[in-house]
Structure formats: structure tokens, C-alpha cells
Design a protein around this motif. Structure first.
Motif, PDB file in Angstrom:
ATOM      1  N   ARG A 136       0.848  -1.197   0.000  1.00  0.00           N
ATOM      2  CA  ARG A 136       0.000   0.000   0.000  1.00  0.00           C
ATOM      3  C   ARG A 136       0.881   1.244   0.000  1.00  0.00           C
ATOM      4  O   ARG A 136       1.886   1.310   0.694  1.00  0.00           O
ATOM      5  CB  ARG A 136      -0.921   0.016   1.212  1.00  0.00           C
ATOM      6  N   ILE A 137       0.458   2.221  -0.794  1.00  0.00           N
ATOM      7  CA  ILE A 137       1.207   3.474  -0.829  1.00  0.00           C
ATOM      8  C   ILE A 137       0.895   4.271   0.440  1.00  0.00           C
ATOM      9  O   ILE A 137      -0.173   4.105   1.031  1.00  0.00           O
ATOM     10  CB  ILE A 137       0.892   4.305  -2.091  1.00  0.00           C
ATOM     11  N   PRO A 138       1.805   5.148   0.857  1.00  0.00           N
ATOM     12  CA  PRO A 138       1.523   5.979   2.030  1.00  0.00           C
ATOM     13  C   PRO A 138       0.339   6.918   1.748  1.00  0.00           C
ATOM     14  O   PRO A 138       0.139   7.338   0.608  1.00  0.00           O
ATOM     15  CB  PRO A 138       2.812   6.793   2.223  1.00  0.00           C
ATOM     16  N   PRO A 139      -0.426   7.254   2.780  1.00  0.00           N
ATOM     17  CA  PRO A 139      -1.539   8.196   2.589  1.00  0.00           C
ATOM     18  C   PRO A 139      -1.055   9.518   1.992  1.00  0.00           C
ATOM     19  O   PRO A 139       0.062   9.963   2.261  1.00  0.00           O
ATOM     20  CB  PRO A 139      -2.074   8.409   4.009  1.00  0.00           C
ATOM     21  N   SER A 140      -1.884  10.109   1.170  1.00  0.00           N
ATOM     22  CA  SER A 140      -1.624  11.411   0.532  1.00  0.00           C
ATOM     23  C   SER A 140      -0.405  11.394  -0.384  1.00  0.00           C
ATOM     24  O   SER A 140       0.261  12.413  -0.546  1.00  0.00           O
ATOM     25  CB  SER A 140      -1.467  12.509   1.591  1.00  0.00           C
ATOM     26  N   MET A 141      -0.118  10.253  -0.984  1.00  0.00           N
ATOM     27  CA  MET A 141       1.029  10.134  -1.896  1.00  0.00           C
ATOM     28  C   MET A 141       0.597   9.490  -3.225  1.00  0.00           C
ATOM     29  O   MET A 141       1.133   8.461  -3.628  1.00  0.00           O
ATOM     30  CB  MET A 141       2.135   9.291  -1.259  1.00  0.00           C
ATOM     31  N   PRO A 142      -0.373  10.087  -3.942  1.00  0.00           N
ATOM     32  CA  PRO A 142      -0.856   9.461  -5.173  1.00  0.00           C
ATOM     33  C   PRO A 142       0.221   9.329  -6.243  1.00  0.00           C
ATOM     34  O   PRO A 142       0.112   8.486  -7.131  1.00  0.00           O
ATOM     35  CB  PRO A 142      -1.979  10.389  -5.633  1.00  0.00           C
ATOM     36  N   ASN A 143       1.297  10.132  -6.155  1.00  0.00           N
ATOM     37  CA  ASN A 143       2.372  10.022  -7.140  1.00  0.00           C
ATOM     38  C   ASN A 143       3.060   8.652  -7.083  1.00  0.00           C
ATOM     39  O   ASN A 143       3.675   8.232  -8.057  1.00  0.00           O
ATOM     40  CB  ASN A 143       3.403  11.137  -6.960  1.00  0.00           C
ATOM     41  N   MET A 144       2.926   7.949  -5.975  1.00  0.00           N
ATOM     42  CA  MET A 144       3.509   6.606  -5.877  1.00  0.00           C
ATOM     43  C   MET A 144       2.667   5.573  -6.628  1.00  0.00           C
ATOM     44  O   MET A 144       3.066   4.426  -6.772  1.00  0.00           O
ATOM     45  CB  MET A 144       3.682   6.200  -4.424  1.00  0.00           C
ATOM     46  N   ASN A 145       1.507   5.989  -7.085  1.00  0.00           N
ATOM     47  CA  ASN A 145       0.634   5.144  -7.888  1.00  0.00           C
ATOM     48  C   ASN A 145       0.318   5.875  -9.195  1.00  0.00           C
ATOM     49  O   ASN A 145      -0.795   5.840  -9.698  1.00  0.00           O
ATOM     50  CB  ASN A 145      -0.650   4.838  -7.109  1.00  0.00           C
ATOM     51  N   ALA A 146       1.332   6.544  -9.731  1.00  0.00           N
ATOM     52  CA  ALA A 146       1.156   7.470 -10.850  1.00  0.00           C
ATOM     53  C   ALA A 146       0.556   6.822 -12.093  1.00  0.00           C
ATOM     54  O   ALA A 146      -0.222   7.463 -12.802  1.00  0.00           O
ATOM     55  CB  ALA A 146       2.488   8.123 -11.195  1.00  0.00           C
ATOM     56  N   HIS A 147       0.872   5.564 -12.363  1.00  0.00           N
ATOM     57  CA  HIS A 147       0.384   4.918 -13.581  1.00  0.00           C
ATOM     58  C   HIS A 147      -1.141   4.813 -13.586  1.00  0.00           C
ATOM     59  O   HIS A 147      -1.787   5.165 -14.566  1.00  0.00           O
ATOM     60  CB  HIS A 147       1.005   3.531 -13.740  1.00  0.00           C
ATOM     61  N   ILE A 148      -1.699   4.358 -12.479  1.00  0.00           N
ATOM     62  CA  ILE A 148      -3.158   4.221 -12.440  1.00  0.00           C
ATOM     63  C   ILE A 148      -3.824   5.583 -12.309  1.00  0.00           C
ATOM     64  O   ILE A 148      -4.902   5.808 -12.851  1.00  0.00           O
ATOM     65  CB  ILE A 148      -3.621   3.226 -11.342  1.00  0.00           C
ATOM     66  N   GLU A 149      -3.180   6.515 -11.610  1.00  0.00           N
ATOM     67  CA  GLU A 149      -3.722   7.878 -11.518  1.00  0.00           C
ATOM     68  C   GLU A 149      -3.775   8.514 -12.904  1.00  0.00           C
ATOM     69  O   GLU A 149      -4.731   9.203 -13.245  1.00  0.00           O
ATOM     70  CB  GLU A 149      -2.891   8.729 -10.560  1.00  0.00           C
ATOM     71  N   SER A 150      -2.756   8.269 -13.713  1.00  0.00           N
ATOM     72  CA  SER A 150      -2.739   8.784 -15.077  1.00  0.00           C
ATOM     73  C   SER A 150      -3.869   8.170 -15.901  1.00  0.00           C
ATOM     74  O   SER A 150      -4.558   8.863 -16.657  1.00  0.00           O
ATOM     75  CB  SER A 150      -1.385   8.470 -15.729  1.00  0.00           C
TER      76      SER A 150
END
Length: 130
Positions: A70-84
């Protein structure tokens, strides 16, 4: 999403997104990639949504032999591929329509996902041929 090749392996559309839906989607992805019988399985990375921190999802990951990160809270850049991808879905599909019903939204998203996945596959085939 497979981060290695950026392909959408499996997805869920529904009014809810609960642990059981995530488990079912994970099963679909493992079947599609023929990974159930493989010793070496990919790491699954997610945010900290309630469906991902549930006991049901944890137990499913353990039974499937999947490592869940799990990525740390408030760090969506660590899941950048799916966010994109979510941005593409929002801009190229969802924001273009004013849906009159859930059925209409569902059909539109399924059509978009089918197109997106087929385009993705066509690009990969073209790259292999070149």
C-alpha cells in the motif's frame, strides 16, 4: 493495471467498490495472465481505501500468494500509472457526457474500456512487428 506494460488487465464497474469486488477483479487479472499456478507472482500496489485494508482482501491476497503493497496516505504520485489512467478515463470518457442513468454510464464506460484495451493491444502488436 500492469505497470510493466501499462495494460489494463481487469477492471470493475459498479455502484459500489467493496473488498469482494476487488477480490473478484484480482482473480480475473490472475486468470487473464495465467498466474494462479505460477510461483513468482507480481506485487499488487494500491492506495489505502477501505476495500484494500479489509480482512477479506488481505486473506485473498494470502490465499492467492500475492504480496500487497500500500502506498503511504496522501502520496498518489507513488501510484502514478493508475492515476494517469484515471485522468484519461475522466477526460476522454466521463466528462464528455451528461449521463441520464446508471445504465447509460455503464454502457459508455464499457465501450470506452473496450476501445482503450483494443487500442492498447493494437499498439503492442504494431510494436512487435516493427
Amino acid at each position: 493495471m500492469d505497470v510493466y506494460d501499462r495494460s489494463i488487465v481487469a477492471y470493475h464497474i459498479g455502484l459500489r467498490y467493496e473488498a469482494k469486488d476487488v477480490v473478484r477483479t484480482l482473480q480475473q487479472a490472475l486468470f487473464k495472465r495465467q498466474l494462479f499456478d505460477k510461483e513468482d507472482k507480481p506485487v499488487l500496489r494500491s492506495d489505502n481505501g477501505p476495500q484494500f485494508i479489509s480482512h477479506a482482501f488481505k486473506e485473498a491476497c494470502e490465499s492467492f500468494g500475492i504480496t500487497h503493497e500500500r502506498i503511504p496516505p496522501s502520496m498518489p504520485n507513488m501510484n502514478a500509472h493508475i492515476e494517469s489512467f484515471h485522468r484519461i478515463l475522466e477526460e476522454d470518457c466521463l466528462s464528455r457526457y451528461k449521463f441520464e442513468s446508471y445504465k447509460q454510464a455503464y454502457e459508455t464506460v464499457v465501450e470506452f474500456m473496450t476501445f482503450y484495451i483494443n487500442q492498447e493491444n493494437a499498439i503492442k502488436i504494431k510494436e512487435v512487428r516493427v
